[in-house]
Design a protein around this motif. Structure first.
Motif, PDB file in Angstrom:
ATOM      1  N   ILE A 242      53.828  44.610  40.214  1.00  0.00           N
ATOM      2  CA  ILE A 242      54.490  43.712  41.181  1.00  0.00           C
ATOM      3  C   ILE A 242      53.413  42.895  41.890  1.00  0.00           C
ATOM      4  CG2 ILE A 242      55.869  43.601  43.292  1.00  0.00           C
ATOM      5  CD1 ILE A 242      57.615  44.631  41.148  1.00  0.00           C
TER       6      ILE A 242
ATOM      7  N   ASP B 131      38.979  47.140  51.617  1.00  0.00           N
ATOM      8  CA  ASP B 131      38.331  45.834  51.459  1.00  0.00           C
ATOM      9  C   ASP B 131      39.133  44.709  52.101  1.00  0.00           C
ATOM     10  OD1 ASP B 131      36.272  47.029  50.125  1.00  0.00           O
ATOM     11  OD2 ASP B 131      36.454  45.824  48.302  1.00  0.00           O
TER      12      ASP B 131
ATOM     13  N   GLY C 127      32.092  51.204  50.571  1.00  0.00           N
ATOM     14  CA  GLY C 127      33.350  50.441  50.611  1.00  0.00           C
ATOM     15  C   GLY C 127      34.567  51.316  50.371  1.00  0.00           C
ATOM     16  N   ALA C 128      34.569  52.052  49.260  1.00  0.00           N
ATOM     17  CA  ALA C 128      35.732  52.886  48.935  1.00  0.00           C
ATOM     18  C   ALA C 128      35.810  54.071  49.892  1.00  0.00           C
ATOM     19  CB  ALA C 128      35.643  53.361  47.492  1.00  0.00           C
ATOM     20  N   CYS C 129      34.648  54.585  50.308  1.00  0.00           N
ATOM     21  CA  CYS C 129      34.643  55.715  51.260  1.00  0.00           C
ATOM     22  C   CYS C 129      35.332  55.307  52.561  1.00  0.00           C
ATOM     23  CB  CYS C 129      33.212  56.157  51.559  1.00  0.00           C
ATOM     24  SG  CYS C 129      32.338  56.728  50.109  1.00  0.00           S
TER      25      CYS C 129
ATOM     26  N   ARG D  98      35.021  56.362  39.572  1.00  0.00           N
ATOM     27  CA  ARG D  98      36.188  55.699  40.171  1.00  0.00           C
ATOM     28  C   ARG D  98      37.491  56.060  39.449  1.00  0.00           C
ATOM     29  NH1 ARG D  98      36.243  50.562  43.130  1.00  0.00           N
ATOM     30  NH2 ARG D  98      34.004  50.776  42.917  1.00  0.00           N
TER      31      ARG D  98
ATOM     32  N   ASP E 297      45.007  45.491  49.597  1.00  0.00           N
ATOM     33  CA  ASP E 297      44.962  44.661  48.395  1.00  0.00           C
ATOM     34  C   ASP E 297      43.612  43.990  48.165  1.00  0.00           C
ATOM     35  OD1 ASP E 297      45.625  43.259  50.675  1.00  0.00           O
ATOM     36  OD2 ASP E 297      47.119  41.970  49.766  1.00  0.00           O
TER      37      ASP E 297
ATOM     38  N   GLY F  13      26.988  52.163  49.444  1.00  0.00           N
ATOM     39  CA  GLY F  13      27.993  52.873  48.642  1.00  0.00           C
ATOM     40  C   GLY F  13      29.148  53.346  49.515  1.00  0.00           C
TER      41      GLY F  13
ATOM     42  N   ARG G  31      27.221  47.094  36.806  1.00  0.00           N
ATOM     43  CA  ARG G  31      27.337  48.552  36.836  1.00  0.00           C
ATOM     44  C   ARG G  31      27.579  49.045  35.423  1.00  0.00           C
ATOM     45  NH1 ARG G  31      32.022  48.978  41.148  1.00  0.00           N
ATOM     46  NH2 ARG G  31      32.358  46.873  40.357  1.00  0.00           N
TER      47      ARG G  31
ATOM     48  N   VAL H 233      52.318  40.708  44.854  1.00  0.00           N
ATOM     49  CA  VAL H 233      52.693  40.338  46.230  1.00  0.00           C
ATOM     50  C   VAL H 233      52.220  38.914  46.507  1.00  0.00           C
ATOM     51  CG1 VAL H 233      52.296  40.845  48.671  1.00  0.00           C
ATOM     52  CG2 VAL H 233      52.718  42.709  47.062  1.00  0.00           C
TER      53      VAL H 233
END
Ligand SMILES: Cc1cc2nc3c(=O)[nH]c(=O)nc-3n(C[C@H](O)[C@H](O)[C@H](O)COP(=O)(O)OP(=O)(O)OC[C@H]3O[C@@H](n4cnc5c(N)ncnc54)[C@H](O)[C@@H]3O)c2cc1C
Length: 271
Positions: free
Chosen positions: A25, A175, A187-189, A5, A52, A185, A78, A27
């Motif tokens: 910052i 997300d 989520g980020a993909c 990551r 976010d 595996g 992990r 939000v």
């Protein structure tokens, strides 16, 4: 392909002009007209992308009546173990717990452990070593070679399906739009696919039509993968002996083709 990551974040950060980033910052609220209220005041943009994460303020601002993240009943650790010989990527199932390991390109081994547990329960590396001491090698060896500071533990959450990923001039992605269990595996993909699709749609169609196209394109695919990911993990968390005995007897008899076919939609994508 396995990418650490931190390496992925470095690659993405290097591709963005430094002056475009405003770190630190916070939000606080996002309006559909593109106004973002934050620690430094308020800013307005033609297009706001809320990327976010699972506890998204953007999502809560736009759909305040919708429920928040749901704990799915298992927590995940992990860790990265030092280089050592392992036989490719393997996931080993027990009763309500499993251990996976995946070799990384530099020889280190990415390991994950998932186990049924009440939310917010903390278990350290020593307890994990004890718990998996009698599992087959290389599991005890991998845990034995890891360092406590290399272990991350996160509870596993899923977000209820959204009826749309767009409100006014604002889109949610990753997300914030569709937090899923990590079983595939993906989520980020999926967050990366969202970003590429949104950028392409807005570049070619403009903001208004581009946002509509983004929602039309991404919502069915990502929500399908959320469901598939949930199903893919379910049997690993069974605890009843008759169920796990049946599972362990039947799963090895199923043809590999069946698994490959159910995973193909997640792993094949073109814009
Ligand atoms: C245990 C586990 C294993 C996983 N394994 C995999 C895997 O193998 N492959 C895979 O593809 N995915 C995996 N995932 C999923 C992956 O981590 C997420 O899907 C991915 O990080 C989502 O990216 P994102 O950019 O949408 O959100 P995030 O990565 O959560 O990023 C959100 C960002 O927004 C910032 N932010 C949040 N709120 C605010 C605010 N109010 N103001 C300003 N900034 C804010 C955060 O600081 C953060 O930088 C896993 C997840 C877990 C929990």
């Amino acid at each position: 392909m396995t990418v650490h990551r931190a390496a992925l974040v470095d690659l993405l950060r290097a591709a963005v002009p430094p002056e475009a980033l405003r770190p630190g910052i916070d939000v606080q609220h996002v309006q559909p007209d593109g106004t973002v209220h934050h620690g430094g005041g308020a800013s307005t943009a033609d297009l706001v992308v809320g990327a976010d994460g699972v506890h998204s303020v953007t999502r809560r601002s736009l759909w305040p009546h919708l429920p928040g993240p749901r704990y799915v009943g298992y927590t995940t650790w992990r860790l990265i173990a030092p280089p050592q010989p392992v036989e490719g990527s393997v996931e080993t199932w027990g009763r309500g717990e499993r251990f996976g390991h995946v070799p990384m390109p530099d020889g280190r081994i990415y390991c994950y452990v998932m186990a049924n547990a009440p939310a917010d329960s903390h278990v350290g590396l020593d307890e994990l070593r004890e718990r998996f001491a009698r599992w087959r090698q290389p599991i005890p060896a991998l845990l034995g070679s890891a360092h406590e500071e290399a272990v991350l533990q996160h509870d596993t959450h899923e977000l209820p399906m959204l009826p749309t990923y767009v409100s006014g001039n604002v889109a949610v992605l990753g997300d914030a739009a569709h937090a899923m269990t990590p079983n595939l595996g993906q989520g980020a993909c999926q967050a990366l696919e969202d970003a590429v699709t949104l950028a392409h749609a807005v570049d070619t169609l403009g903001v208004c039509a581009g946002l509509e196209a983004y929602d039309r394109d991404r919502r069915p695919r990502t929500q399908l993968i959320v469901r598939r990911s949930r199903q893919a993990g379910a049997a690993a968390h069974w605890i009843s002996t008759p169920m796990t005995t049946l599972r362990d007897a039947v799963l090895p008899l199923l043809p590999n083709m069946l698994f490959a076919r159910s995973l193909t939609p997640a792993y094949t994508w073109t814009i």
